[in-house]
Design an enzyme around this catalytic site. Structure first.
Site, mmCIF file in Angstrom:
data_model
loop_
_atom_site.group_PDB
_atom_site.id
_atom_site.type_symbol
_atom_site.label_atom_id
_atom_site.label_comp_id
_atom_site.label_asym_id
_atom_site.label_seq_id
_atom_site.Cartn_x
_atom_site.Cartn_y
_atom_site.Cartn_z
ATOM 1 N N ASP A 1 29.407 41.634 44.413
ATOM 2 C CA ASP A 1 29.406 40.199 44.735
ATOM 3 C C ASP A 1 28.123 39.596 44.189
ATOM 4 O O ASP A 1 27.067 40.235 44.227
ATOM 5 C CB ASP A 1 29.480 40.030 46.273
ATOM 6 C CG ASP A 1 29.961 38.660 46.708
ATOM 7 O OD1 ASP A 1 29.295 37.676 46.357
ATOM 8 O OD2 ASP A 1 30.983 38.584 47.412
ATOM 9 N N ALA B 1 36.804 38.261 44.285
ATOM 10 C CA ALA B 1 35.735 37.357 43.830
ATOM 11 C C ALA B 1 36.307 36.194 43.039
ATOM 12 O O ALA B 1 36.986 36.391 42.031
ATOM 13 C CB ALA B 1 34.741 38.127 42.963
ATOM 14 N N TYR C 1 42.045 25.141 39.880
ATOM 15 C CA TYR C 1 41.928 26.379 40.661
ATOM 16 C C TYR C 1 43.213 27.199 40.545
ATOM 17 O O TYR C 1 43.177 28.380 40.176
ATOM 18 C CB TYR C 1 41.622 26.031 42.131
ATOM 19 C CG TYR C 1 41.853 27.185 43.078
ATOM 20 C CD1 TYR C 1 41.147 28.375 42.942
ATOM 21 C CD2 TYR C 1 42.792 27.093 44.114
ATOM 22 C CE1 TYR C 1 41.372 29.443 43.800
ATOM 23 C CE2 TYR C 1 43.016 28.147 44.977
ATOM 24 C CZ TYR C 1 42.310 29.321 44.815
ATOM 25 O OH TYR C 1 42.535 30.383 45.660
HETATM 26 N N1 LIG Z 1 40.762 31.136 51.767
HETATM 27 C C1 LIG Z 1 42.043 30.915 51.487
HETATM 28 O O1 LIG Z 1 42.774 30.256 52.242
HETATM 29 C C2 LIG Z 1 42.628 31.492 50.220
HETATM 30 C C3 LIG Z 1 43.958 31.183 49.904
HETATM 31 C C4 LIG Z 1 44.509 31.710 48.753
HETATM 32 C C5 LIG Z 1 43.772 32.571 47.950
HETATM 33 N N2 LIG Z 1 42.478 32.847 48.265
HETATM 34 C C6 LIG Z 1 41.733 33.759 47.389
HETATM 35 O O2 LIG Z 1 41.133 34.773 48.167
HETATM 36 C C7 LIG Z 1 39.909 35.189 47.554
HETATM 37 C C8 LIG Z 1 38.804 35.177 48.580
HETATM 38 O O3 LIG Z 1 38.679 33.862 49.120
HETATM 39 P P1 LIG Z 1 37.655 33.519 50.287
HETATM 40 O O4 LIG Z 1 38.255 32.445 51.087
HETATM 41 O O5 LIG Z 1 37.232 34.781 50.941
HETATM 42 O O6 LIG Z 1 36.445 32.900 49.454
HETATM 43 P P2 LIG Z 1 34.878 33.136 49.603
HETATM 44 O O7 LIG Z 1 34.227 32.062 48.795
HETATM 45 O O8 LIG Z 1 34.488 33.264 51.028
HETATM 46 O O9 LIG Z 1 34.662 34.545 48.920
HETATM 47 C C9 LIG Z 1 34.605 34.717 47.521
HETATM 48 C C10 LIG Z 1 33.491 35.713 47.230
HETATM 49 O O10 LIG Z 1 33.455 35.933 45.815
HETATM 50 C C11 LIG Z 1 32.087 35.900 45.399
HETATM 51 N N3 LIG Z 1 32.073 35.470 43.991
HETATM 52 C C12 LIG Z 1 32.502 34.291 43.485
HETATM 53 N N4 LIG Z 1 32.310 34.265 42.167
HETATM 54 C C13 LIG Z 1 31.742 35.452 41.815
HETATM 55 C C14 LIG Z 1 31.316 36.011 40.590
HETATM 56 N N5 LIG Z 1 31.383 35.344 39.447
HETATM 57 N N6 LIG Z 1 30.795 37.258 40.614
HETATM 58 C C15 LIG Z 1 30.697 37.974 41.764
HETATM 59 N N7 LIG Z 1 31.089 37.474 42.966
HETATM 60 C C16 LIG Z 1 31.604 36.231 42.983
HETATM 61 C C17 LIG Z 1 31.412 34.899 46.319
HETATM 62 O O11 LIG Z 1 30.006 35.062 46.390
HETATM 63 C C18 LIG Z 1 32.105 35.192 47.643
HETATM 64 O O12 LIG Z 1 31.427 36.207 48.366
HETATM 65 C C19 LIG Z 1 39.685 34.260 46.374
HETATM 66 O O13 LIG Z 1 40.100 34.935 45.208
HETATM 67 C C20 LIG Z 1 40.591 33.088 46.657
HETATM 68 O O14 LIG Z 1 41.011 32.459 45.487
HETATM 69 C C21 LIG Z 1 41.882 32.328 49.377
#
Ligand SMILES: NC(=O)c1ccc[n+]([C@@H]2O[C@H](COP(=O)([O-])OP(=O)(O)OC[C@H]3O[C@@H](n4cnc5c(N)ncnc54)[C@H](O)[C@@H]3O)[C@@H](O)[C@H]2O)c1
Length: 333
Positions: free
Chosen positions: A32, A80, A147
């Site tokens: 991360d 991520a 997105y």
């Molecule tokens: N939260 C939702 O309702 C939801 C719905 C559909 C899909 N998602 C997907 O689930 C996944 C996780 O979502 P979340 O809600 O936990 O988001 P979040 O932002 O809490 O977690 C994402 C993590 O990825 C890390 N990250 C981002 N870009 C990075 C990079 N370039 N290199 C290394 N680390 C990186 C961030 O620091 C963070 O810790 C994502 O892929 C998101 O698209 C989430």
């Protein structure tokens, strides 16, 4: 002991997946860049099992190649990403770079290191406005924001790597994720959260005001209808998908949702009822890139992955209350 790499494991959903994997006896390495994640989450989870942390960026091929140069890794769970629809409508370049090129870098590092098992976090945003409900995996894909497009492009690359390089993968299209760990040790630390139920609970607990940021849409009460899935149910599906691929299951795409749609107003009113509070509906700045209604047909995941959701709205709301009682401002870093 099988070793799993979890990209984005310091984030909201990724950290819940790490916790489950550790509880199931896997060794886990979190990768991360902490741009939106919390090292405190990783520190808390160290007491749950064998957990390593590598700070690195998906946009940097060297970081990810160095990480995967380890023959004992069994699979990658790739969380991520940047995931704010509104932000993607203003800065699409961030999303294609971080999410799509980031996924390409991961696929290449996996290919070079002969690592071929991937569980990918996708989203219902790939579908765009629903043409029929509930939405199954055969529904046309037409993202309405960068997105969703960044994730659809990632899915397409994964499918081609699967076909040509023999990767086995599960692409998991999440609907709206809510809730926190039932033991209250990890949760969503964003302030404010971008997620409706989280913000409504924070409003009900007087941690910060709740703002209604959805557009007016064509639904019975004029607010968007979405499918809410508890984060613990969601990560259980990842364990089920890993088991499915390990047993030789065919690579595929699965919707992860409950199969029921609730409007924004219904969720806010349910949060008020469970928390015993009246939540004032203050109008905030309207988000861009949102659409009227979507909810999942989750039958394929139910049958093929032998998985189903167990938590209802009330238990998700209660888990959030517990998380915010212990951590009103989430993790600090
Ligand atoms: N939260 C939702 O309702 C939801 C719905 C559909 C899909 N998602 C997907 O689930 C996944 C996780 O979502 P979340 O809600 O936990 O988001 P979040 O932002 O809490 O977690 C994402 C993590 O990825 C890390 N990250 C981002 N870009 C990075 C990079 N370039 N290199 C290394 N680390 C990186 C961030 O620091 C963070 O810790 C994502 O892929 C998101 O698209 C989430």
């Amino acid at each position: 002991m099988k070793k799993i790499v979890v990209t984005g494991g310091a984030g909201y959903i990724g950290s819940h997946a790490v916790k489950l994997l550790l509880e199931k006896g896997f060794e886990v390495i979190v990768f991360d860049n902490l741009s939106r994640g919390y090292s405190d989450a990783v520190d808390v989870l160290k007491s749950y099992g064998k957990l390593g942390f590598v700070k690195g960026d998906m946009r940097n091929p060297d970081d990810i190649e160095a990480l995967l140069n380890d023959r004992s890794i069994d699979a990658v769970m790739h969380f991520a990403a940047l995931c704010l629809v509104n932000e993607s409508m203003e800065q699409p370049e961030l999303y294609f770079h971080n999410n799509t090129i980031g996924t390409y870098n991961l696929l290449e590092a996996m290919r070079k290191n002969d690592l071929k098992k991937l569980i990918f976090s996708s989203t219902c945003a790939v579908y765009g406005e629903s043409q029929y409900l509930p939405v199954d995996e055969l529904h046309p894909v037409q993202p309405m924001n960068p997105y969703g497009e960044s994730k659809l492009l990632s899915e397409k690359m994964i499918r081609w790597y699967g076909d040509i390089h023999g990767f086995s993968y599960a692409i998991l299209r999440y609907f709206n994720v809510c809730g926190a760990s039932s033991d209250g040790c990890i949760g969503d630390s964003k302030r404010p959260s971008q997620l409706l139920m989280q913000n409504a609970v924070r409003g009900a607990m007087n941690i910060e005001p709740f703002y209604l940021t959805c557009p007016q849409v064509d639904t019975p009460d004029g607010t968007p209808v979405r499918d809410y899935i508890d984060v613990e149910d969601l990560v259980n599906a990842h364990a089920a998908a890993l088991q499915y691929l390990d047993a030789g299951g065919l690579s595929d795409i699965f919707n992860l949702g409950n199969g029921t749609g609730y409007s924004v107003r219904q969720i806010v009113s349910k949060v008020g009822e469970v928390c015993g509070a009246t939540i004032p509906m203050v109008k905030g700045e309207t988000r861009k890139g949102e659409y009227a209604s979507i909810y999942a047909q989750p039958e394929k995941a139910n049958i093929t992955l032998n998985w189903k959701t167990e938590k209802d709205l009330e238990s998700s709301i209660r888990s959030l209350q517990k998380w915010y009682e212990g951590h009103p401002q989430g993790f600090a870093r």
